[in-house]
Design a protein around this motif. Structure first.
Motif, PDB file in Angstrom:
ATOM      1  N   TYR A  47       6.668  66.620 -94.080  1.00 13.88           N
ATOM      2  CA  TYR A  47       6.593  66.867 -92.638  1.00 13.88           C
ATOM      3  C   TYR A  47       5.325  66.286 -92.037  1.00 13.88           C
ATOM      4  N   GLU A  48       5.406  66.088 -90.724  1.00 10.98           N
ATOM      5  CA  GLU A  48       4.245  65.661 -89.943  1.00 10.98           C
ATOM      6  C   GLU A  48       4.268  66.431 -88.633  1.00 10.98           C
ATOM      7  N   VAL A  49       3.158  67.077 -88.328  1.00  5.31           N
ATOM      8  CA  VAL A  49       3.035  67.883 -87.111  1.00  5.31           C
ATOM      9  C   VAL A  49       2.158  67.135 -86.123  1.00  5.31           C
ATOM     10  N   THR A  50       2.656  66.938 -84.910  1.00  4.32           N
ATOM     11  CA  THR A  50       1.893  66.302 -83.841  1.00  4.32           C
ATOM     12  C   THR A  50       1.689  67.340 -82.745  1.00  4.32           C
ATOM     13  N   ILE A  51       0.437  67.538 -82.340  1.00  2.00           N
ATOM     14  CA  ILE A  51       0.100  68.533 -81.323  1.00  2.00           C
ATOM     15  C   ILE A  51      -0.553  67.821 -80.151  1.00  2.00           C
ATOM     16  N   GLU A  52       0.038  68.001 -78.989  1.00  2.00           N
ATOM     17  CA  GLU A  52      -0.528  67.409 -77.772  1.00  2.00           C
ATOM     18  C   GLU A  52      -0.939  68.545 -76.848  1.00  2.00           C
ATOM     19  N   ARG A  53      -2.221  68.497 -76.438  1.00  2.00           N
ATOM     20  CA  ARG A  53      -2.755  69.532 -75.561  1.00  2.00           C
ATOM     21  C   ARG A  53      -3.606  68.869 -74.492  1.00  2.00           C
ATOM     22  N   HIS A  77       8.757  74.942 -99.963  1.00  2.00           N
ATOM     23  CA  HIS A  77       9.376  76.109 -99.338  1.00  2.00           C
ATOM     24  C   HIS A  77      10.319  75.630 -98.241  1.00  2.00           C
ATOM     25  N   SER A  78      11.048  76.550 -97.695  1.00  2.00           N
ATOM     26  CA  SER A  78      11.906  76.218 -96.570  1.00  2.00           C
ATOM     27  C   SER A  78      11.052  75.721 -95.409  1.00  2.00           C
ATOM     28  N   ILE A  79      11.480  74.666 -94.766  1.00  3.00           N
ATOM     29  CA  ILE A  79      10.759  74.128 -93.610  1.00  3.00           C
ATOM     30  C   ILE A  79      10.679  75.170 -92.495  1.00  3.00           C
ATOM     31  N   TYR A  80      11.607  76.115 -92.500  1.00  2.00           N
ATOM     32  CA  TYR A  80      11.616  77.145 -91.463  1.00  2.00           C
ATOM     33  C   TYR A  80      10.420  78.077 -91.576  1.00  2.00           C
ATOM     34  N   ASN A  81       9.819  78.207 -92.761  1.00  2.00           N
ATOM     35  CA  ASN A  81       8.580  78.978 -92.880  1.00  2.00           C
ATOM     36  C   ASN A  81       7.487  78.334 -92.040  1.00  2.00           C
ATOM     37  N   LEU A  82       7.369  77.026 -92.130  1.00  2.00           N
ATOM     38  CA  LEU A  82       6.382  76.273 -91.353  1.00  2.00           C
ATOM     39  C   LEU A  82       6.676  76.368 -89.853  1.00  2.00           C
ATOM     40  N   LEU A  83       7.925  76.165 -89.484  1.00  2.00           N
ATOM     41  CA  LEU A  83       8.297  76.212 -88.070  1.00  2.00           C
ATOM     42  C   LEU A  83       8.073  77.606 -87.491  1.00  2.00           C
ATOM     43  N   ASN A  84       8.375  78.650 -88.261  1.00  2.00           N
ATOM     44  CA  ASN A  84       8.124  80.014 -87.805  1.00  2.00           C
ATOM     45  C   ASN A  84       6.634  80.265 -87.612  1.00  2.00           C
ATOM     46  N   ALA A  85       5.806  79.761 -88.531  1.00  2.00           N
ATOM     47  CA  ALA A  85       4.361  79.946 -88.416  1.00  2.00           C
ATOM     48  C   ALA A  85       3.820  79.269 -87.159  1.00  2.00           C
ATOM     49  N   ILE A  86       4.302  78.075 -86.876  1.00  2.00           N
ATOM     50  CA  ILE A  86       3.861  77.366 -85.668  1.00  2.00           C
ATOM     51  C   ILE A  86       4.293  78.130 -84.424  1.00  2.00           C
ATOM     52  N   GLU A  87       5.544  78.542 -84.392  1.00  2.00           N
ATOM     53  CA  GLU A  87       6.050  79.258 -83.217  1.00  2.00           C
ATOM     54  C   GLU A  87       5.326  80.587 -83.014  1.00  2.00           C
ATOM     55  N   GLN A  88       5.019  81.287 -84.093  1.00  2.00           N
ATOM     56  CA  GLN A  88       4.280  82.545 -83.970  1.00  2.00           C
ATOM     57  C   GLN A  88       2.880  82.300 -83.413  1.00  2.00           C
ATOM     58  N   TYR A  89       2.221  81.240 -83.877  1.00  2.00           N
ATOM     59  CA  TYR A  89       0.894  80.925 -83.358  1.00  2.00           C
ATOM     60  C   TYR A  89       0.970  80.603 -81.872  1.00  2.00           C
TER      61      TYR A  89
END
Length: 119
Positions: A47-53, A77-89
């Motif tokens: 995966y690659e995460v890009t954050i624009e702020r 792990h399931s990619i959904y663990n990562l996506l859930n962590a980002i969404e929670q943050y």
């Protein structure tokens, strides 16, 4: 042989713990995140995460500091663990930032998929 009250309480707690674990494992088999699933999860997600702020793209070190994981890596792990962590943050600590996040990922070398926040 009769159980004393402390022994009954201990047995009850052990049985409750085992029941909770069994329920969590069954639940995990039917949810994408699979936090409590003890069975091996045999996928590899690159995966690659890009954050624009505020019109700027955060550097890899800024992204690592923001989420406490590397923004360009792989996991077993399931990619959904990562996506859930980002969404929670983003729905808690980062709610005022107005950041736009794009996660591009590939599971087991298959074609890339894209997840965005906000959706």
């Amino acid at each position: 042989m009769s159980l004393t009250l402390p022994n009954r309480i201990g047995l009850g707690l052990c049985l409750a713990l085992l029941a909770f674990q069994a329920i969590a494992i069954v639940y995990a088999r039917f949810t994408p995140a699979r936090y409590f699933c003890w069975a091996p999860y045999d996928t590899q997600d690159r995966y690659e995460v890009t954050i624009e702020r505020e019109g700027l793209t955060l550097s890899e070190s800024e992204a690592t500091e923001r989420y406490r994981f590397h923004s360009n890596a792989w996991q077993q792990h399931s990619i959904y663990n990562l996506l859930n962590a980002i969404e929670q943050y983003e729905t808690s600590y980062g709610i005022e930032d107005g950041a736009r996040i794009t996660v591009t990922y590939s599971r087991n070398g298959h074609p890339q998929e894209v997840w965005s926040y906000p959706r």
